[in-house]
Design an enzyme around this catalytic site. Structure first.
Site, mmCIF file in Angstrom:
data_model
loop_
_atom_site.group_PDB
_atom_site.id
_atom_site.type_symbol
_atom_site.label_atom_id
_atom_site.label_comp_id
_atom_site.label_asym_id
_atom_site.label_seq_id
_atom_site.Cartn_x
_atom_site.Cartn_y
_atom_site.Cartn_z
ATOM 1 N N GLU A 1 -0.916 1.054 -5.510
ATOM 2 C CA GLU A 1 -0.475 -0.034 -4.698
ATOM 3 C C GLU A 1 -0.259 -1.519 -5.674
ATOM 4 O O GLU A 1 -1.254 -1.474 -6.435
ATOM 5 C CB GLU A 1 -1.787 -0.174 -3.723
ATOM 6 C CG GLU A 1 -1.838 1.008 -2.893
ATOM 7 C CD GLU A 1 -3.058 0.985 -2.201
ATOM 8 O OE1 GLU A 1 -3.742 2.319 -1.971
ATOM 9 O OE2 GLU A 1 -3.811 0.200 -1.863
ATOM 10 N N HIS B 1 0.890 -1.218 0.037
ATOM 11 C CA HIS B 1 0.040 0.040 -0.065
ATOM 12 C C HIS B 1 0.877 1.211 -0.152
ATOM 13 O O HIS B 1 0.847 2.276 0.857
ATOM 14 C CB HIS B 1 -0.743 0.051 1.204
ATOM 15 C CG HIS B 1 -2.095 0.961 1.308
ATOM 16 N ND1 HIS B 1 -1.769 2.286 1.015
ATOM 17 C CD2 HIS B 1 -3.302 0.513 1.350
ATOM 18 C CE1 HIS B 1 -3.183 2.760 1.212
ATOM 19 N NE2 HIS B 1 -4.032 1.766 1.195
ATOM 20 N N ASP C 1 -10.649 6.146 -5.384
ATOM 21 C CA ASP C 1 -10.198 4.846 -4.691
ATOM 22 C C ASP C 1 -10.645 3.651 -5.650
ATOM 23 O O ASP C 1 -11.817 3.351 -5.493
ATOM 24 C CB ASP C 1 -11.028 4.824 -3.401
ATOM 25 C CG ASP C 1 -10.646 3.956 -2.658
ATOM 26 O OD1 ASP C 1 -11.223 3.826 -1.445
ATOM 27 O OD2 ASP C 1 -10.104 2.878 -3.017
HETATM 28 O O1 TA6 Z 1 -5.917 1.377 -0.674
HETATM 29 C C1 TA6 Z 1 -7.388 2.086 -0.861
HETATM 30 C C2 TA6 Z 1 -8.013 1.993 0.536
HETATM 31 O O2 TA6 Z 1 -8.330 0.581 0.726
HETATM 32 C C3 TA6 Z 1 -8.919 3.058 0.917
HETATM 33 O O3 TA6 Z 1 -10.398 2.276 0.703
HETATM 34 C C4 TA6 Z 1 -8.698 3.800 2.072
HETATM 35 O O4 TA6 Z 1 -9.359 3.189 3.081
HETATM 36 C C5 TA6 Z 1 -7.251 3.452 2.377
HETATM 37 O O5 TA6 Z 1 -7.060 2.053 1.772
HETATM 38 C C6 TA6 Z 1 -6.679 3.593 3.514
HETATM 39 O O6 TA6 Z 1 -7.061 2.534 4.471
HETATM 40 P P1 TA6 Z 1 -6.586 2.698 5.984
HETATM 41 O O7 TA6 Z 1 -7.004 1.303 6.766
HETATM 42 O O8 TA6 Z 1 -5.121 2.547 6.017
HETATM 43 O O9 TA6 Z 1 -7.204 3.835 6.662
#
Ligand code: TA6
Length: 315
Positions: free
Chosen positions: A272, A168, A213
């Protein structure tokens, strides 16, 4: 694991914020990377000019069990809220160990560290599977950053298990409105802002003017992220990870996140490498490998010094 120790060698184990253990990797010409054992989490990647290439929120407090906001969190064995576990799984909220006996794995750099995550009895209550998750973080002599994950099913009861995965990555950018992403044009994607409805991306490079997103399906092995103002192109190469997720919370969502500054959305973009849509299934004894390679090259899109199409077409 030669060279690990307190001296300023290629690999140094030391204390980071809040006394959390971290490993510092150093390159021969000034580049570096930092990996916290908490989460197996890369929190810094600097080039030879000591410029930070990853974004970490100024609001981040480095207090387990909360995940670190920024750097390269590892989402495993769940992506997002697609499952019964906590958001993005538990790997980013666990304390990893240094792998003192990793299986042979050649690398042409001295600056690497092997970490390992295995389930505790308590973990098995939540996710009843036995596994070994080995993560190697390597800083190449040229300053490239490589992350290689190997997940092995060590269930003794013959049971397979299924998991999702993502690196991520939070890239640090000068101004999100000046950033373009090349390589995801015309692909189908699932829009997390539209109940994961499936759409097809338009034909041009991605640019950003609002919250995004999206999970791009069947993304190419190479993606370019162009920061026009910084005249810098990030080249993301991936293996074993079919999807690419693109995320920026923009202003409204940013205000709802306690570990994220209200204006910080302007200086970060998550791209990601992931296996998000179709989870991976492993039978006992089987091992999966997922690799991410990041490089940052000087570029000026307008001057054509580095045409991203040439980057994507180059071997
Ligand atoms: O990777 C994108 C995502 O899944 C978004 O939906 C957003 O929630 C982000 O990750 C961040 O997630 P987190 O759990 O680190 O706040």
């Amino acid at each position: 694991m030669a060279g690990i120790g307190s001296e300023r060698g290629a690999v140094e184990l030391c204390k980071g914020i809040n006394g959390l253990d971290k490993v510092v990797l150093r390159g021969p010409r000034g580049s570096s990377a930092e990996v916290y054992l908490y989460g197996g989490h890369v929190t810094s990647w600097r080039n030879d000019h000591r410029e930070e290439l990853l974004f970490v929120s100024s609001k981040e407090i480095f207090k387990p069990p909360k995940a670190i906001r920024g750097g390269i969190p590892i989402c495993f064995p769940q992506f997002g809220s697609n499952g019964s576990l906590e958001q993005h799984g538990f790997a980013r909220n666990k304390f990893w160990s240094i792998d003192t006996d990793p299986p042979p794995f050649p690398t042409n750099s001295k600056s690497f560290i092997d970490l390992i995550l295995k389930p505790s009895e308590e973990d098995m209550q939540k996710w009843p599977h036995s596994y070994e998750f080995r993560l190697r973080v390597t800083l190449g002599t040229g300053g490239d950053l490589m992350l290689t994950s190997r997940v092995r099913n060590t269930n003794a009861d013959g049971k397979p298990f299924t998991f999702a995965f993502a690196y991520h990555t939070y890239f640090s950018v000068s101004d999100i409105s000046e950033v373009r992403v090349e390589g995801l044009e015309t692909l189908d994607y699932l829009d997390n802002l539209e109940n994961k409805e499936r759409f097809t991306e338009q034909g041009d490079a991605l640019t950003f003017e609002s919250e995004v997103d999206k999970i791009y399906l069947g993304a190419p092995t190479k993606i370019a992220i162009l920061d026009h103002e910084k005249k810098r192109t990030f080249v993301l190469r991936k293996d074993g990870l079919p999807d690419a997720v693109v995320w920026n919370p923009w202003d409204k969502k940013a205000k709802t996140m306690t570990d994220f500054g209200d204006d910080e959305y302007m200086h970060m973009l998550c791209v990601e490498a992931a296996a998000a849509e179709k989870p991976i299934t492993l039978k006992p004894g089987e091992e999966w490998k997922g690799r991410l390679e990041l490089s940052a090259v000087p570029s000026s899109y307008c001057s054509g010094q580095l045409d991203p199409q040439k980057v994507l077409q180059s071997s």
